[in-house]
Design a protein around this motif. Structure first.
Motif, short mmCIF file in Angstrom:
data_model
loop_
_atom_site.label_atom_id
_atom_site.label_comp_id
_atom_site.label_asym_id
_atom_site.label_seq_id
_atom_site.Cartn_x
_atom_site.Cartn_y
_atom_site.Cartn_z
N ALA A 15 39.53 -29.79 44.85
CA ALA A 15 39.29 -28.51 44.17
C ALA A 15 38.49 -27.58 45.07
CB ALA A 15 38.53 -28.74 42.86
N ALA A 16 38.88 -26.31 45.10
CA ALA A 16 38.15 -25.30 45.87
C ALA A 16 37.15 -24.60 44.95
CB ALA A 16 39.12 -24.29 46.47
N LYS A 17 35.91 -24.43 45.43
CA LYS A 17 34.86 -23.82 44.62
C LYS A 17 34.05 -22.84 45.44
CE LYS A 17 34.24 -27.60 41.29
NZ LYS A 17 33.24 -28.42 40.57
N GLU A 18 33.38 -21.94 44.74
CA GLU A 18 32.47 -21.02 45.42
C GLU A 18 31.19 -21.74 45.80
OE1 GLU A 18 31.76 -17.64 43.01
OE2 GLU A 18 33.81 -16.89 43.15
N GLY A 19 30.63 -21.38 46.94
CA GLY A 19 29.44 -22.04 47.44
C GLY A 19 28.26 -21.97 46.48
N LYS A 20 28.13 -20.88 45.75
CA LYS A 20 26.99 -20.73 44.86
C LYS A 20 27.00 -21.73 43.71
CE LYS A 20 29.29 -16.93 42.38
NZ LYS A 20 29.21 -15.48 42.08
N SER A 21 28.14 -22.39 43.48
CA SER A 21 28.22 -23.38 42.40
C SER A 21 27.86 -24.79 42.87
CB SER A 21 29.64 -23.39 41.81
OG SER A 21 30.58 -23.92 42.73
N PHE A 22 27.52 -24.96 44.15
CA PHE A 22 27.22 -26.29 44.69
C PHE A 22 25.96 -26.85 44.03
CE2 PHE A 22 25.33 -29.36 47.53
CZ PHE A 22 26.41 -30.06 48.03
N ASN A 23 26.07 -28.03 43.45
CA ASN A 23 24.91 -28.64 42.79
C ASN A 23 24.95 -30.18 42.84
OD1 ASN A 23 26.99 -29.12 41.05
ND2 ASN A 23 25.99 -28.35 39.22
N LYS A 24 25.47 -30.73 43.94
CA LYS A 24 25.59 -32.18 44.03
C LYS A 24 24.23 -32.84 44.15
CE LYS A 24 30.22 -32.82 45.93
NZ LYS A 24 31.00 -33.48 47.00
N GLU A 25 24.10 -34.03 43.54
CA GLU A 25 22.89 -34.82 43.67
C GLU A 25 23.09 -35.89 44.75
OE1 GLU A 25 22.35 -37.68 40.35
OE2 GLU A 25 23.97 -36.56 39.38
N THR A 26 22.13 -36.79 44.88
CA THR A 26 22.21 -37.77 45.97
C THR A 26 22.30 -39.21 45.46
OG1 THR A 26 19.79 -37.77 46.14
CG2 THR A 26 20.99 -36.28 47.61
N ASP A 27 22.72 -39.39 44.23
CA ASP A 27 22.93 -40.73 43.69
C ASP A 27 24.27 -41.25 44.22
OD1 ASP A 27 23.87 -42.87 41.96
OD2 ASP A 27 22.21 -42.35 40.63
N ILE A 28 24.22 -42.24 45.10
CA ILE A 28 25.43 -42.70 45.78
C ILE A 28 26.44 -43.27 44.80
CG2 ILE A 28 26.35 -44.41 47.41
CD1 ILE A 28 23.90 -44.01 49.11
N GLU A 29 25.99 -44.04 43.82
CA GLU A 29 26.91 -44.64 42.85
C GLU A 29 27.66 -43.55 42.07
OE1 GLU A 29 27.82 -47.75 42.61
OE2 GLU A 29 26.49 -48.20 44.29
N LYS A 30 26.95 -42.50 41.69
CA LYS A 30 27.60 -41.41 40.96
C LYS A 30 28.58 -40.65 41.86
CE LYS A 30 23.96 -40.65 37.54
NZ LYS A 30 22.97 -39.69 36.99
N LEU A 31 28.21 -40.49 43.13
CA LEU A 31 29.10 -39.80 44.06
C LEU A 31 30.38 -40.60 44.30
CD1 LEU A 31 26.48 -38.54 46.68
CD2 LEU A 31 27.79 -37.12 45.09
#
Length: 317
Positions: free
Chosen positions: A97-113
């Motif tokens: 999926a392509a998204k706008e940069g301002k919507s970036f909100n990823k966390e750093t939980d490896i299992e969730k990623l």
């Protein structure tokens, strides 16, 4: 080797691009993408491009993101109409999926990623939007790597990744920077894939202008750019590609840099090469790397003053 193949129908102004059954995120894939750009943009008699893939395909997610990103660039540069067969279109729709940069909100939980199987690539416009992805990558890497001083390592990675983003904004003379990151479990291994792309001025353009040397090759320009302390930016130097290379050598990662008519490759084994690429040209700069997040048998040591990192085998302690 699994190559793209091309069929031309000049009387209809059509170029058919046939994709292979399998695509892996590696050097061969990047060369194929360079050829794709060359074939599509340099064919003046072509005004319609048809992308076809087999019904059953085995593609790494990052390769699909690259293909869509590249096709978008070709369409914007040439105005040529691009058609994609339904099998590939539906696969991409479900996984990329392509998204706008301002919507970036990823966390750093490896299992969730890992559980989030979709890949998102983002379009960042200007420096103000790049802080969050830079912090995300540096926190994820620092947290996953055993180190003598995790805070120093995080700061080191943050500055390194931040300068690569900043270089894309400043050196490319264009607004958009394309970014994708993806955590994937492969058997018992967990890998982080990252790509940063701009379609602006190449490394060779910038280095030739800075050194005032028009006759040096693209490969020589990349070799100059990846040496510590070499920079074409006033008031900046030492971080960016040289420190990323230092980090990936220490962590046994892989790195692919393509810009203009040349590329640099660092493999997990530690072997590296810079060479001219005769098969095509990348219209900007693409930096992509892969690094393992688990089962690492070393400890990272950061040398902030020397702007490099090193690793010490746990077997030697």
């Amino acid at each position: 080797m699994l190559d793209f193949t091309y069929d031309r129908f000049e009387e209809k102004g059509t170029l058919i691009v046939r994709l292979p059954e399998r695509l892996t995120f590696n050097l061969h894939f990047f060369i194929q993408m360079n050829i794709l750009i060359k074939e599509c943009l340099n064919s003046d008699d072509v005004n319609r491009i048809i992308i076809r893939s087999p019904k059953f395909i085995n593609y790494a997610k990052m390769t699909m993101a690259y293909i869509i990103n590249t096709l978008t660039y070709i369409n914007e540069q040439s105005g040529k109409k691009i058609f994609i067969n339904n099998d590939f279109r539906m696969r991409v729709k479900n996984e990329v999926a392509a998204k706008e940069g301002k919507s970036f909100n990823k966390e750093t939980d490896i299992e969730k990623l890992i559980k989030n199987q979709g890949l998102e690539y983002y379009v960042f416009k200007g420096k103000e939007e790049i802080t969050r992805p830079v912090n995300h990558i540096s926190a994820l890497l620092a947290k996953s790597m055993p180190s003598f001083n995790q805070d120093d390592l995080k700061d080191f990675i943050n500055t390194t990744i931040g300068e690569i983003f900043s270089n894309s904004c400043n050196h490319s003379n264009q607004d958009n920077v394309y970014f994708a990151s993806f955590v994937q479990k492969e058997y018992d291994n967990i890998f982080l894939y990252v790509s940063i792309i701009d379609y602006g001025r190449t490394i060779a353009n910038n280095v030739r202008a800075f050194l005032n040397k028009k006759d040096i090759s693209s490969a020589e320009c990349i070799d100059w750019a990846i040496k510590p302390a070499n920079t074409t930016r006033a008031g900046s130097g030492g971080y960016g590609l040289p420190t990323l290379i230092s980090y990936l050598k220490a962590t046994k990662g892989e790195l692919y840099i393509f810009s203009g008519e040349a590329g640099y490759v660092l493999l997990e084994s530690g072997s590296e090469m810079t060479e001219e690429i005769k098969q095509g040209s990348f219209p900007g700069t693409s930096v992509a790397f892969k690094v393992r997040l688990n089962k690492n048998n070393f400890i990272i040591k950061c040398y902030a003053d020397d702007k490099k990192v090193d690793s010490i085998s746990l077997n030697d302690i």
